[in-house]
Design a protein around this motif. Structure first.
Motif, PDB file in Angstrom:
ATOM      1  N   ARG A 123       2.486  32.612  53.267  1.00 46.73           N
ATOM      2  CA  ARG A 123       3.538  31.562  52.950  1.00 46.73           C
ATOM      3  C   ARG A 123       3.001  30.177  53.434  1.00 46.73           C
ATOM      4  O   ARG A 123       2.289  30.061  54.554  1.00 46.73           O
ATOM      5  N   PHE A 124       2.903  29.120  52.528  1.00 49.15           N
ATOM      6  CA  PHE A 124       2.849  27.884  52.764  1.00 49.15           C
ATOM      7  C   PHE A 124       4.175  27.343  53.226  1.00 49.15           C
ATOM      8  O   PHE A 124       5.338  27.704  52.676  1.00 49.15           O
ATOM      9  N   ALA A 125       4.081  26.191  54.065  1.00 48.57           N
ATOM     10  CA  ALA A 125       5.383  25.406  54.565  1.00 48.57           C
ATOM     11  C   ALA A 125       4.881  23.958  54.361  1.00 48.57           C
ATOM     12  O   ALA A 125       3.496  23.729  54.426  1.00 48.57           O
ATOM     13  N   LEU A 126       5.771  23.071  54.255  1.00 47.97           N
ATOM     14  CA  LEU A 126       5.795  21.528  54.263  1.00 47.97           C
ATOM     15  C   LEU A 126       6.799  20.979  54.370  1.00 47.97           C
ATOM     16  O   LEU A 126       7.819  21.340  54.233  1.00 47.97           O
ATOM     17  N   GLU A 143      12.861  24.349  48.447  1.00 49.55           N
ATOM     18  CA  GLU A 143      13.720  23.898  49.785  1.00 49.55           C
ATOM     19  C   GLU A 143      14.291  25.191  50.500  1.00 49.55           C
ATOM     20  O   GLU A 143      15.025  26.141  49.875  1.00 49.55           O
ATOM     21  N   ILE A 144      14.205  24.937  51.786  1.00 48.34           N
ATOM     22  CA  ILE A 144      14.644  25.965  52.883  1.00 48.34           C
ATOM     23  C   ILE A 144      15.791  25.070  53.624  1.00 48.34           C
ATOM     24  O   ILE A 144      15.278  24.112  54.397  1.00 48.34           O
ATOM     25  N   HIS A 145      16.727  25.425  53.695  1.00 44.08           N
ATOM     26  CA  HIS A 145      17.900  24.548  54.410  1.00 44.08           C
ATOM     27  C   HIS A 145      18.224  25.366  55.370  1.00 44.08           C
ATOM     28  O   HIS A 145      18.746  26.432  55.577  1.00 44.08           O
ATOM     29  N   GLU A 146      18.150  24.681  56.728  1.00 43.01           N
ATOM     30  CA  GLU A 146      18.491  25.348  58.000  1.00 43.01           C
ATOM     31  C   GLU A 146      18.999  24.029  58.921  1.00 43.01           C
ATOM     32  O   GLU A 146      18.058  22.963  59.032  1.00 43.01           O
ATOM     33  N   ASP A 147      20.114  24.169  59.572  1.00 41.50           N
ATOM     34  CA  ASP A 147      20.489  23.290  60.357  1.00 41.50           C
ATOM     35  C   ASP A 147      19.376  22.766  61.517  1.00 41.50           C
ATOM     36  O   ASP A 147      19.404  21.678  61.757  1.00 41.50           O
ATOM     37  N   GLY A 157      12.187  10.353  56.986  1.00 47.68           N
ATOM     38  CA  GLY A 157      13.070   9.477  56.083  1.00 47.68           C
ATOM     39  C   GLY A 157      14.099  10.256  55.329  1.00 47.68           C
ATOM     40  O   GLY A 157      14.140  11.405  55.309  1.00 47.68           O
ATOM     41  N   PRO A 158      15.026   9.332  54.684  1.00 52.49           N
ATOM     42  CA  PRO A 158      15.997  10.122  53.984  1.00 52.49           C
ATOM     43  C   PRO A 158      15.695  11.050  52.719  1.00 52.49           C
ATOM     44  O   PRO A 158      14.611  10.637  52.143  1.00 52.49           O
ATOM     45  N   GLY A 159      16.183  11.932  52.486  1.00 51.02           N
ATOM     46  CA  GLY A 159      15.887  13.073  51.524  1.00 51.02           C
ATOM     47  C   GLY A 159      14.729  13.893  51.805  1.00 51.02           C
ATOM     48  O   GLY A 159      14.353  14.739  51.053  1.00 51.02           O
ATOM     49  N   ALA A 160      14.022  13.793  52.894  1.00 49.38           N
ATOM     50  CA  ALA A 160      12.853  14.635  53.085  1.00 49.38           C
ATOM     51  C   ALA A 160      13.473  16.056  53.401  1.00 49.38           C
ATOM     52  O   ALA A 160      14.605  16.376  53.829  1.00 49.38           O
ATOM     53  N   GLN A 161      12.529  17.086  52.713  1.00 52.20           N
ATOM     54  CA  GLN A 161      13.134  18.514  52.772  1.00 52.20           C
ATOM     55  C   GLN A 161      12.253  19.481  53.201  1.00 52.20           C
ATOM     56  O   GLN A 161      10.821  19.291  52.939  1.00 52.20           O
ATOM     57  N   TYR A 162      12.318  20.414  54.027  1.00 52.62           N
ATOM     58  CA  TYR A 162      11.538  21.277  54.508  1.00 52.62           C
ATOM     59  C   TYR A 162      11.338  22.518  53.377  1.00 52.62           C
ATOM     60  O   TYR A 162      12.295  22.650  52.741  1.00 52.62           O
ATOM     61  N   MET A 163       9.913  22.817  52.791  1.00 50.05           N
ATOM     62  CA  MET A 163       9.982  23.735  51.751  1.00 50.05           C
ATOM     63  C   MET A 163       8.787  24.769  52.269  1.00 50.05           C
ATOM     64  O   MET A 163       7.971  24.601  52.791  1.00 50.05           O
ATOM     65  N   GLN A 164       9.001  25.770  51.398  1.00 47.06           N
ATOM     66  CA  GLN A 164       8.058  26.741  51.389  1.00 47.06           C
ATOM     67  C   GLN A 164       7.681  27.381  50.008  1.00 47.06           C
ATOM     68  O   GLN A 164       8.470  27.225  49.174  1.00 47.06           O
ATOM     69  N   ARG A 165       6.594  28.255  50.090  1.00 42.44           N
ATOM     70  CA  ARG A 165       6.094  28.842  48.666  1.00 42.44           C
ATOM     71  C   ARG A 165       5.116  29.753  49.111  1.00 42.44           C
ATOM     72  O   ARG A 165       4.588  29.875  50.133  1.00 42.44           O
TER      73      ARG A 165
END
Length: 168
Positions: A123-126, A143-147, A157-165
């Motif tokens: 898996r890649f993550a960023l 997008e991976i949503h985790e509290d 910054g606003p709107g940044a998201q953790y993502m994987q593929r």
């Protein structure tokens, strides 16, 4: 990727890397010592993009193995990489305008896929900035949503998201 090539980054490239960082992410500058450390910790994951005609550096890419469900802190020293990495983390990619849209990201992801597979990472993550979400989505990231990520994502910054593929 005609007329450009990715090559290993070394410490002598850091002044140019810093200039590209200033030009591409003026609102999100990192201490160059954190980039220097990532080169030292995982040299094969730090690359520069050179224009073939004049050998000018027009981009960079920084990556390393990392723990899943964790975001490395911005502009800080890691100390060491995890002994049992679960994702191949893309810390940063920055391309000057004349190097955008030439397939540089696709090419470096293919190269890094091989490195990740050699490390038995699938898996890649960023963390994608809000302005880059659409780009990373077209590259297959989700997008991976985790509290647990909320606080660290705010530093991007606003709107940044953790993502994987998946790795290719």
């Amino acid at each position: 990727m005609k007329n450009h090539r990715w090559s290993l980054m070394n410490e002598t490239d850091l002044p140019v890397v810093e200039q590209i960082m200033l030009a591409t992410y003026p609102h999100l500058l990192e201490d160059i010592s954190s980039i220097r450390e990532r080169i030292r910790l995982f040299p094969e994951g730090s690359r520069i993009l050179r224009r073939s005609v004049d050998d000018v550096i027009v981009g960079y890419f920084i990556s390393h193995p990392w723990a899943a469900h964790s975001i490395p802190p911005l502009s800080s020293l890691l100390g060491e990489l995890p002994t049992k990495a679960e994702v191949y983390y893309i810390h940063d990619i920055a391309l000057m305008p004349d190097a955008q849209g030439i397939g540089a990201a696709r090419a470096i992801l293919a190269d890094m896929s091989q490195i990740a597979r050699n490390l038995h990472i699938n898996r890649f993550a960023l963390v994608a900035l809000a302005s880059a979400l659409a780009f990373w989505t077209t590259q297959g990231f989700r997008e991976i949503h985790e509290d647990a990520f909320k606080e660290k994502l705010r530093t991007y910054g606003p709107g940044a998201q953790y993502m994987q593929r998946a790795v290719d």
